[in-house]
Structure formats: C-alpha cells, structure tokens
Design a protein around this motif. Sequence first.
Motif, mmCIF file in Angstrom:
data_model
loop_
_atom_site.group_PDB
_atom_site.id
_atom_site.type_symbol
_atom_site.label_atom_id
_atom_site.label_comp_id
_atom_site.label_asym_id
_atom_site.label_seq_id
_atom_site.Cartn_x
_atom_site.Cartn_y
_atom_site.Cartn_z
ATOM 1 N N HIS A 15 1.770 -29.929 -10.676
ATOM 2 C CA HIS A 15 1.705 -28.730 -9.835
ATOM 3 C C HIS A 15 0.306 -28.433 -9.314
ATOM 4 N N GLY A 16 -0.705 -29.249 -9.686
ATOM 5 C CA GLY A 16 -1.957 -29.206 -8.957
ATOM 6 C C GLY A 16 -3.062 -28.321 -9.476
ATOM 7 N N LEU A 17 -2.887 -27.607 -10.599
ATOM 8 C CA LEU A 17 -4.017 -26.883 -11.160
ATOM 9 C C LEU A 17 -4.918 -27.866 -11.904
ATOM 10 N N ALA A 18 -6.200 -27.493 -12.044
ATOM 11 C CA ALA A 18 -7.160 -28.362 -12.723
ATOM 12 C C ALA A 18 -8.128 -27.505 -13.520
ATOM 13 N N ALA A 19 -8.184 -27.737 -14.842
ATOM 14 C CA ALA A 19 -9.079 -26.989 -15.729
ATOM 15 C C ALA A 19 -10.027 -27.982 -16.394
ATOM 16 N N PRO A 20 -11.303 -28.060 -15.953
ATOM 17 C CA PRO A 20 -12.219 -29.087 -16.461
ATOM 18 C C PRO A 20 -12.913 -28.670 -17.753
ATOM 19 N N ALA A 21 -13.326 -29.675 -18.520
ATOM 20 C CA ALA A 21 -14.163 -29.484 -19.699
ATOM 21 C C ALA A 21 -14.844 -30.804 -20.004
ATOM 22 N N LEU A 22 -15.969 -30.750 -20.722
ATOM 23 C CA LEU A 22 -16.676 -31.949 -21.147
ATOM 24 C C LEU A 22 -16.548 -32.089 -22.658
ATOM 25 N N PHE A 63 -1.030 -28.698 -14.982
ATOM 26 C CA PHE A 63 0.087 -27.761 -15.108
ATOM 27 C C PHE A 63 1.386 -28.392 -14.647
ATOM 28 N N GLU A 64 2.402 -28.265 -15.511
ATOM 29 C CA GLU A 64 3.772 -28.591 -15.150
ATOM 30 C C GLU A 64 4.689 -27.558 -15.787
ATOM 31 N N THR A 65 5.766 -27.209 -15.093
ATOM 32 C CA THR A 65 6.701 -26.204 -15.590
ATOM 33 C C THR A 65 7.612 -26.795 -16.661
ATOM 34 N N ASN A 66 7.736 -26.071 -17.777
ATOM 35 C CA ASN A 66 8.762 -26.387 -18.767
ATOM 36 C C ASN A 66 9.948 -25.475 -18.514
ATOM 37 N N SER A 67 11.023 -26.010 -17.961
ATOM 38 C CA SER A 67 12.200 -25.175 -17.732
ATOM 39 C C SER A 67 12.954 -24.951 -19.034
ATOM 40 N N SER A 68 13.160 -25.994 -19.802
ATOM 41 C CA SER A 68 13.842 -25.854 -21.088
ATOM 42 C C SER A 68 13.346 -26.882 -22.085
ATOM 43 N N ALA A 128 0.030 -23.214 -6.070
ATOM 44 C CA ALA A 128 0.501 -24.323 -6.890
ATOM 45 C C ALA A 128 1.727 -23.915 -7.689
ATOM 46 N N GLY A 129 2.727 -24.778 -7.706
ATOM 47 C CA GLY A 129 3.945 -24.537 -8.470
ATOM 48 C C GLY A 129 5.175 -24.380 -7.606
ATOM 49 N N LYS A 130 4.995 -23.988 -6.335
ATOM 50 C CA LYS A 130 6.155 -23.792 -5.452
ATOM 51 C C LYS A 130 5.928 -24.483 -4.109
ATOM 52 N N ASP A 131 5.354 -25.668 -4.163
ATOM 53 C CA ASP A 131 5.016 -26.386 -2.942
ATOM 54 C C ASP A 131 6.259 -26.810 -2.172
ATOM 55 N N PRO A 132 6.256 -26.646 -0.848
ATOM 56 C CA PRO A 132 7.403 -27.121 -0.057
ATOM 57 C C PRO A 132 7.572 -28.633 -0.112
ATOM 58 N N GLY A 133 6.479 -29.365 -0.370
ATOM 59 C CA GLY A 133 6.575 -30.814 -0.442
ATOM 60 C C GLY A 133 7.297 -31.335 -1.666
ATOM 61 N N LEU A 134 7.707 -30.435 -2.561
ATOM 62 C CA LEU A 134 8.502 -30.843 -3.727
ATOM 63 C C LEU A 134 9.881 -31.337 -3.314
ATOM 64 N N TYR A 135 10.319 -30.969 -2.116
ATOM 65 C CA TYR A 135 11.667 -31.310 -1.676
ATOM 66 C C TYR A 135 11.656 -31.470 -0.162
ATOM 67 N N PRO A 136 12.602 -32.217 0.382
ATOM 68 C CA PRO A 136 12.650 -32.385 1.843
ATOM 69 C C PRO A 136 12.973 -31.057 2.523
ATOM 70 N N PRO A 137 12.386 -30.780 3.687
ATOM 71 C CA PRO A 137 12.720 -29.536 4.394
ATOM 72 C C PRO A 137 14.172 -29.541 4.844
ATOM 73 N N THR A 178 5.175 -30.707 4.025
ATOM 74 C CA THR A 178 4.930 -31.753 3.025
ATOM 75 C C THR A 178 3.863 -31.339 2.012
ATOM 76 N N MET A 179 3.421 -30.095 2.039
ATOM 77 C CA MET A 179 2.292 -29.652 1.219
ATOM 78 C C MET A 179 2.561 -29.804 -0.273
ATOM 79 N N ARG A 180 1.634 -30.445 -0.958
ATOM 80 C CA ARG A 180 1.585 -30.497 -2.418
ATOM 81 C C ARG A 180 0.159 -30.179 -2.838
ATOM 82 N N HIS A 181 0.010 -29.357 -3.890
ATOM 83 C CA HIS A 181 -1.317 -29.088 -4.420
ATOM 84 C C HIS A 181 -1.744 -30.202 -5.371
ATOM 85 N N GLN A 182 -3.029 -30.522 -5.321
ATOM 86 C CA GLN A 182 -3.651 -31.421 -6.283
ATOM 87 C C GLN A 182 -4.922 -30.769 -6.811
ATOM 88 N N GLY A 183 -5.292 -31.129 -8.028
ATOM 89 C CA GLY A 183 -6.526 -30.610 -8.602
ATOM 90 C C GLY A 183 -7.729 -31.435 -8.182
#
Length: 633
Positions: free
Chosen positions: A58-65, A81-86, A398-407, A458-463
């Motif tokens: 889903h395109g979030l990015a949390a950096p650390a060293l 980030f990825e959604t856990n539905s169940s 991030a999380g509800k990108d239209p590119g997740l599915y065909p229009p 076609t939008m998808r978020h990337q980190g």
Amino acid sequence: MKRANILLFATALTLAGQLAADEKSFPEILDAGIPGTPKLGQPILVTGATKPILTEKHGLAAPALWDWNGDGKRDLLVGEFETNSSDFPMGADGSTIRVYLNVGTDADPKFTDEFEWAQDTEGTIMEVPQWCCIGFTPQFVDLDDDGHLDMITGQYHPGEVTWFRGTGAGFLPSETLPQEGDPTADGNPMFGNYEGEPGDIGTFHYWVYTSASFGDFDDDGDYDLIVGGGDGLRISENIGSPRRPSFAMREPLLTLDGEPLRILDRGEEWEANFPDGELLPPDGDGKSSPLAVDWDDDGVLDLLVTGSYRHPSSHAVTFFRGVKTDDGHRFHPGVDLLPTADGAKALPGSGQRVYVDDWNKDGVKDLIIGASVATVNGGEFSDELSWEWEDVNEVESAGKDPGLYPPRERPTEESEIMVWAKENYTEEEFEAHLKLNQEYWYETVGRLYDEGKAHWLTMRHQGRIYVMMGKQREASPVTADAVPVPADTPKRRSASTASAKPPVTIAFVAPDEVRTGERANLAVSFSMRPGWYIYAPTGRNAPHGMIETSVSLALPEGIESAGPRSLPVHHFKGLYDIYEGSDRAWAQPVEASAAGNYEVTAKVTYQTCKDDLCLPPRTETLRTVLAVVDAGS
C-alpha cells in the motif's frame, strides 16, 4: 520552483539508474532557523544500484537504521503497510520490514536493489496486524532495561503497541505492551454507545491510529509512551518498572498555554463539516505520527510530528520544542520544520514517517524521511499526483489506490455489475440505480478520460526514502523567545467538551397503525453523513475484506412476510458497491392476521467508511412495535 538535487557524496544517494526527474527535484526549502537544531540540507533520494529504495503493497514507508547482520554497519530498515482483512499472520504479504543491507561503510552507506524480510529469533517474518493506514513503523529503545535495544511499533486498530524484545541474537517474537484499558473495547462516541466524554478510555477514538514513540518525559528513569492518531498527541506514563513496563491512561500533550498540540489548521470552512460540536481531531489531522527526540540539543525531549499531508495547510514535519515547567513537560506551539520559499509542498506524496540518526557519522543529526509517492502506469513516478495535494486532486491516499483494480466501464443495462440490481430491484428502481451509477461513473472515471487524465486510474502508491543532511548551526542561546512562533490561528473547540454525531444513523420504523389483512412496510432506514458510506450486499465487497450490510427481521407469531424485501439503490465506488446519502431504506412488506401490538426485532450489521478511514464492523439490534387493529373496526 523545484530544482534537482545532484549532490554526489555517495553512490547510494546518487542517480544510479534512470529515475523520473522529479523524484529528486525539490522546491527551495528554507531553514526554519531554530537555535540548537541541525541546519538541514535539501532532501536526497536514497537509491539502490538501479532504482530507488522503495516499498510497494500500500506504499507507506517508515525508515530506520539498524545493524541487522552484525557487521558493524547500520543497514536501512523500511517498514511497509498491508491490510489484514482477516488472516494473520500473512508473512511476506503483511505489514513487514524490508532490510536493505549496507554494502558501503557505516559513514558512507550504499545499498543494492535487493532486500530481505526482517525475521525474529525463531525465523518468522516480523509483522504487525494493520487494518489500516499506519504500517510497520520500527523504533528502537531499551524498554526493559536489559542492555539490548527493543523494536516497537504501533497499530491502527485496535490500538495495541507491539514489542519485539531485543537480545544478543536478534529480536524475540512479538508481544503486546500492557496498557491501562482495553484496546478492543467497542465504545465509540461516533455511534453514541459510550456513556462518557469523547476521548475517554474505552472509546474508538482513544485507541485508533496508535502511532508510537518513547522517551523519559517525566524524568523518572523509565520510558513513557507517546502516541498520535485519532485522539491527538498524548502521553502514557510508564507506571511499571524499568524492567516491567506498563502504561497508564493516555493524557493530552499540551502547549505552554495548556492547549492540545496541533499539526494542522484547515480553517473554519472545514470545521463547518462537523456540526453540533462533533468531535474534531485535537491535532487537526487525526493521523499524527510522533517521534520523540531532543532535536535542539538542550537536554529536553522535543517532538517531530508528521501527518496525512493531504491538505494545502499541512506541514511535512512539525517541530514541537519541549520545555520543563512546574506543570510538567510542555511544548511550544508547532513550527513548520521544512517551510518552502513559495509555499509549495516540501516533499512529494503524503503520509511521511521520520527517523533521526547520524547518517554520515559526522556528529550531527540527520533527518531520514519515508514518503508515500504516487506512481502510474505500473510504477512510473507521477509529478502531477505526487507534487499536488491529494485534497486538491481529490485522489486517495495509500491503501485505496484506483490502480488496485481495473477501472470500470460505463454502466449499461447489460453490464455485469447490473445483474444483481436487475434481479433485486423493480423496473423503476433499476432505472434509478442505472442513472445513479452512470452519473457517479462520469464523476469518478469518465471525466478523467475527457480531461486527459486516464493514467490517474492506474495510480499506486510506493514508498520512497529521503535523507536531509544536518550541519552544525552557529551557536546561539536557546531561550523561550528563540523558537519561531507560528501565526495566530482561530480558537479551536476542545475535544473534552465536544459532543458526537454519528456518521450513520439507523431508524427502524413501522406505520402508526395497520388493519388485519392489510400490507404494511417495516423499514430499516440508513442515513450517512456526507463523505461516509456503507457497503451494499452485492457479494462484491466481501472478497476485499469489507463487511456488507445485512438486515434480518425476527417476525413474531401472527406477523408474516407479504412479499419480497425492497432494497435501497446503491452505486459503485472503485472496487466496491456502496450506499451513501440519507434515507436509504430496506423495506419488508408484512401482514397481520389478528389485532394486537407486535414487537418486531431487526438485527443490522454494517461497516462504515470514508475515503481515509474505516470504522470497525458493527452489529445493532433495533426494535419497533407494529400496531394492528381489526379490519372491521
């Protein structure tokens, strides 16, 4: 005006492959001028051998060293980030950490395009259940005082804080930190089922979007928990011991004037969307993510806070200078850490996460930033989507990108998505349903074709990861007057005095009176506030983890169904079929054979969402009385 940063101090931070120009171009970012803080250079995109260091899902990015492989060089960890539905755990498909091993030196980090998944001491991929919008956000602190740094991350819902204890051999499997209250509590002021003040422990807003950081804010030798999110920026005191931490009720972090910390002021027009004193996010955003750090080196912990970064009034990073007072740890009002010369966005994308470390080992703090940028056409960085505010472009985060599915194609009578409606609606209802969906299709899909923006679909978020190198600032005394003060903003309503208006109201109504043998409609009616919606029972929402609305009636003896149930008209929204608006009624015709007062029960299950937030599924039981009189009376 943006300009490309071409500083070539390390291969890992140079143009190693063919990158889209504006991934590495920025407006002029001004020095915030805060005494004692590092003077930051322009952002530099971190790359591997041929492409940017990135996250997908889903395109979030949390950096650390962190020196992951024990070779004496800090590696780059990036939470995603990825959604856990169940299902949980999901392994590599979940909210995990990418480990990019450092193939350079500790003072001159370099990375390849390859990564591995972070694993605990049992060889299990480290992940945290995330229903929405945070992702794995690693932070390190020796929480149990055993000499080993632990890894900790927050959670969207139910609001647990996940603890991976550190050992000499790595990180142990996860456990949750003990906190006062129950994160799984159903009490939610938005639904009116919690008897208390909004924000009290046990409410949904108290727990939701628990982004987490740690620091000793009360100077008692242990680490306190700092959280952001739905109920604003708060502190949870460690009431356990240094070896056995346990955290008390969350209390608001306050300015010197006793006001909640705010990272965003959207103005009175936005506040008008919250009638009758409905609960406003105390921080102005509702998705604040804090990092506790002594940014100005005065011996007092400060906060660097990010948010959703969707609105033109947003700051990429807000600095709150900490101050010790007789009333405890307080803060100066927030300051934009990355102001731009022309008022434009300082960073591309949205949903930033920040981390502080000495990237190049020069003795000065550097700022490491994860940003969720918009890509199109299978991964191409989009200048027009990433550098414009998402609220202005009216696109999803991030999380509800239209590119997740065909229009979807323009709906017609023969469309596959109309099959369910044809089978369940009357001819008149079907015509209304088709018209509604065609209008919605044009607003959300068709106009983009007309405006030459079909690639937005076609939008998808990337980190992406950026580094801003710090330089030593010329010494100057740090006083109460030395910190820049933001401009005056309108007085905000206090969350503690706000009342709550639910996003969805449900009514179960029956006619005042009906005669025996006469048909009557029992109706369950939904009304959604603007921007909120629930899911239609078409079977197309459930495969994507969303709870479809269901209504079941328990008819008492003497009352019988008198025909098929009629359902409200729905329309599609991306991948989903939804109801929105007011008076969306499920009507069941019934008949009674004998006079009397009959209590009828309706069990209603639904899930409420808006574009940037989903509430937990909910089941309610409603009752109404059908008064039946004899037909001859």
